[in-house]
Design an enzyme around this catalytic site. Structure first.
Site, PDB file in Angstrom:
ATOM      1  CB  SER A 164      27.549  45.099  42.094  1.00 20.62           C
ATOM      2  OG  SER A 164      28.082  45.147  42.790  1.00 20.62           O
ATOM      3  CE  LYS A 206      54.103  37.266  45.576  1.00 20.81           C
ATOM      4  NZ  LYS A 206      53.511  38.634  44.973  1.00 20.81           N
TER       5      LYS A 206
END
Length: 346
Positions: free
Chosen positions: A150, A203
């Site tokens: 990765s 949020k």
């Protein structure tokens, strides 16, 4: 009231803590002798923090090549790629790359990578710093140890040649944008209430006390898709592949060294010495006299490291837990690694 066993344990803990503090302070008050002419010690501290001797101990790097001797830098990239941990330090790596770029005696760099990946920001920042280093006309190669997955592979794309150990696991080309753990059902069952006061309907996205909405899934997916596009584009450019071929390979899986070689993700299979020989052959006309200098981040144990390690021995399993929840659950609620990330998670 504490029983006698707990009292004795607490007394021992206090005594050891005092000793560690005194040893730490004494260590940094000791005068530092002059280094030998062939040795340069780079010492870095965070002087903006008055408690830096305890929280950010010095990092030392010894340079042992002879004055005027040309050398290849072996730069270790170990552990999870993030701002800082016990084996990895982003600022140290960036500073070291800058120093090597300006050193006329440094003639090249081999990245020694052993990492499962890490955060998108740090991986890309290091990749870009290595491209800047290459502008000095110094070659960059990469050598893969047991894992270069990765973000570890992402960084290796800054190299012109990649040599993998025959036991390497690499690839894992993909992105994790975030994780969500919905505990609302479990909390309701046991009468636990948790509420986050927020403005903006998204949020509180991903918090354990609120289920993920379809819109929020799309938001996180868009972040993952954008980072994935950046990752695959970099691989396509570095490995001279068509983007469609990279996307076929980039389904998140890991590859063995042999599989990666067949897919064109690495150039050869061998040892670190083979990587050195390849660089010498391609860039230094087979000159075997080029010195190889190790650059490896070494973090001294701080007072808090000693304290944390000792407390885990007194109360096993409690040193790393703040909430008392199982470690796996706590890491999802408040992960050490900040997302989005290029990381191989088993």
């Amino acid at each position: 009231m504490l029983n006698n066993k707990n009292q004795k344990g607490m007394i021992v803990f206090i005594i050891i803590a005092v000793i560690v503090v005194l040893v730490t302070i004494f260590k940094f008050m000791m005068p530092v002798g002059e280094a030998a002419p062939v040795e340069r010690i780079v010492q870095k501290n965070n002087y903006r923090n008055p408690f830096s001797l305890l929280t950010n101990p010095a990092v030392q790097n010894k340079v042992t090549h002879l004055p005027g001797q040309k050398y290849i830098a072996r730069l270790y990239i170990e552990g999870t790629i993030q701002e800082e941990n016990m084996t990895y330090n982003q600022d140290w790596l960036l500073d070291t790359i800058d120093e090597l770029a300006s050193d006329p005696y440094n003639v090249g760099m081999i990245l020694d990578i052993n990492s499962p990946g890490g955060t998108v920001y740090e991986a890309d920042e290091l990749y870009l710093a290595l491209l800047e280093y290459r502008k000095t006309e110094k070659p960059v190669y990469a050598y893969f140890e047991s894992m270069a997955a990765s973000g570890g592979y992402y960084i290796a794309c800054a190299a012109t040649k990649i040599v993998a150990n025959r036991n390497t696991l690499t690839g894992s080309i993909g992105v994790i944008a975030g994780q969500s753990l919905d505990l609302t059902g479990l909390m309701e069952k046991y009468g636990v209430k948790s509420e986050t006061i927020h403005a903006g309907k998204n949020k509180n996205m991903g918090n354990y006390n609120e289920p993920l909405s379809d819109e929020q899934r799309e938001i996180l997916q868009s972040i993952a898709d954008e980072c994935y596009e950046q990752f695959t584009g970099i691989v396509a450019e570095a490995r001279n592949m068509k983007i469609e071929r990279v996307q076929e390979l980039a389904d998140g899986r890991v590859y063995t060294a042999k599989q990666a070689l067949g897919a064109g993700l690495v150039d050869s299979i061998g040892s670190f010495d083979d990587a050195v020989d390849l660089m010498e052959k391609n860039h230094f006309y087979g000159d075997k006299g080029v010195f190889v200098e190790d650059y490896k981040y070494q973090r001294d144990m701080s007072f808090y490291d000693y304290l944390r390690g000792f407390s885990s021995k007194i109360v096993p399993g409690k040193a790393d837990s703040i909430t008392g929840l199982p470690e796996a659950v706590e890491k999802i609620i408040d992960p050490e690694l900040k997302y989005p990330a290029f990381i191989y998670e088993q």
